[in-house]
Design an enzyme around this catalytic site. Sequence first.
Site, short mmCIF file in Angstrom:
data_model
loop_
_atom_site.label_atom_id
_atom_site.label_comp_id
_atom_site.label_asym_id
_atom_site.label_seq_id
_atom_site.Cartn_x
_atom_site.Cartn_y
_atom_site.Cartn_z
N HIS A 75 0.55 -1.08 0.02
CA HIS A 75 0.20 -0.02 0.15
C HIS A 75 1.31 1.35 -0.10
O HIS A 75 0.60 2.01 -0.61
CB HIS A 75 -1.06 -0.10 1.21
CG HIS A 75 -1.99 -0.91 1.17
ND1 HIS A 75 -3.09 -1.25 2.11
CD2 HIS A 75 -2.60 -1.25 -0.18
CE1 HIS A 75 -3.67 -2.20 1.25
NE2 HIS A 75 -3.91 -2.43 0.10
N HIS A 108 -4.99 -5.92 -10.84
CA HIS A 108 -3.62 -4.98 -10.40
C HIS A 108 -2.79 -5.92 -12.02
O HIS A 108 -1.94 -4.79 -12.00
CB HIS A 108 -3.16 -5.98 -9.44
CG HIS A 108 -4.07 -5.61 -8.11
ND1 HIS A 108 -3.17 -3.92 -7.92
CD2 HIS A 108 -4.46 -5.42 -7.15
CE1 HIS A 108 -3.97 -3.57 -6.90
NE2 HIS A 108 -4.67 -4.54 -6.47
#
Length: 424
Positions: free
Chosen positions: A254, A398
Amino acid sequence: MCEMNAKYRLDTEENRAFLKEIREDLLNFGHQFPSPGGGSYYLGDDGTPWKDRPRETWITCRMAHVYSIGTLLGHEGSEALVDAALKGLNGELHDSMNRGWYPGLTADGTILPDKQCYAHAFVILAASSATLAHRPGAEELLRDALALYDMRFWNEEEGLACDTWNTEFTVLDDYRGLNANMHTVEAFLATADVTGNDVYRVRAERIINHVLDWASQNSWRIPEHFKKDWTPDLECNKEKPDDQFKPYGATPGHGIEWARLITQWALSVPTFEEHTGVVGESFLKPEKYIAAAENLYNRAVTDAWNVDGAPGIVYTTDWEGKPVVHDRMHWTLAEAINTSAVLYRATGKEKYAEDYAQFMQYLDEKVLDHVNGSWFHQLDRNNQVIGTVWPGKSDIYHALQATLIPYSEPSVSIAPAVAKGLHA
């Protein structure tokens, strides 16, 4: 770098060809996602749907997003796949009584409880991308999703989004989290790019400022979980450190992903300022945001990349940077590929191009499934495939973006960049 295989190096024809091959394999892999009602099945190791698992809204949105991009790229069959996902978002996944979107449905059609900010942010992203792909009903879906989000999740006073309501939108959970806010930034930047409404770009900046404030006070490790008053809860889920969405400690992936989104926002500032006439201190200093993004990225890579005797990025660390969960998640590698390329574009620093090449080599050698397609979603610390957190290959979001972002205009969200021909 001179000894690295050319297909791993940024800005080589070999690397462009390698990414194109991966991209086509991914788009082919995901074709079986739609259920009869449109909600996305969870895909198994070979792309076959696991029909005993819930059909979840966030996965359906991701598939609508990637096949909207597939439509823009001319991938055969993409239009029908987007339309199938939109059918699910307008149908079985939509709460016609209370508004908004359910988290999903079980295999037998039972509604999963609550209303999640995370899922609603992805509805916005999906609708914005489908709008660019000119799919029927997409503009209306985007309008409705933004209106619902503004009403239920966005807090104008705080400049942040809340996390979870009950199904009826009558009880708001006390938990606050940054994962949903991160994907809100992604969705808001895409919305601004697609609609021209820069209110959403300003909101993205407000979230970003909070994140950078918390991270800069915490050695550039981003607190993930918060209490109702936005006090960091650094011990959250210490007893369940590998939680899918709320793991304990810092999540280096993240930190890397935030670095990319912050860089995107910062690079979009001059265009925003020229378009709106709005001038503020932060708008005049986009370079400070890029420097902060570098801090986030470099902290995460230092803490997590190749730190336990084998290649790969560990899933989580404690607040001193020591690995807690050593498993490697595919999405973290995808974001590392994206962000190293974006930071190289933004700064020209060779270090980031070198990182990119290493990540690409690791992808080819360990994470790409050269037999069944797509990417292995979870590896253990010895790079053996496991499925304790992410069994199968739920979606291609992703991974697909990682085949496009390295060669796209970094100031623009990925679907608009492809639509505008800003992808090389």
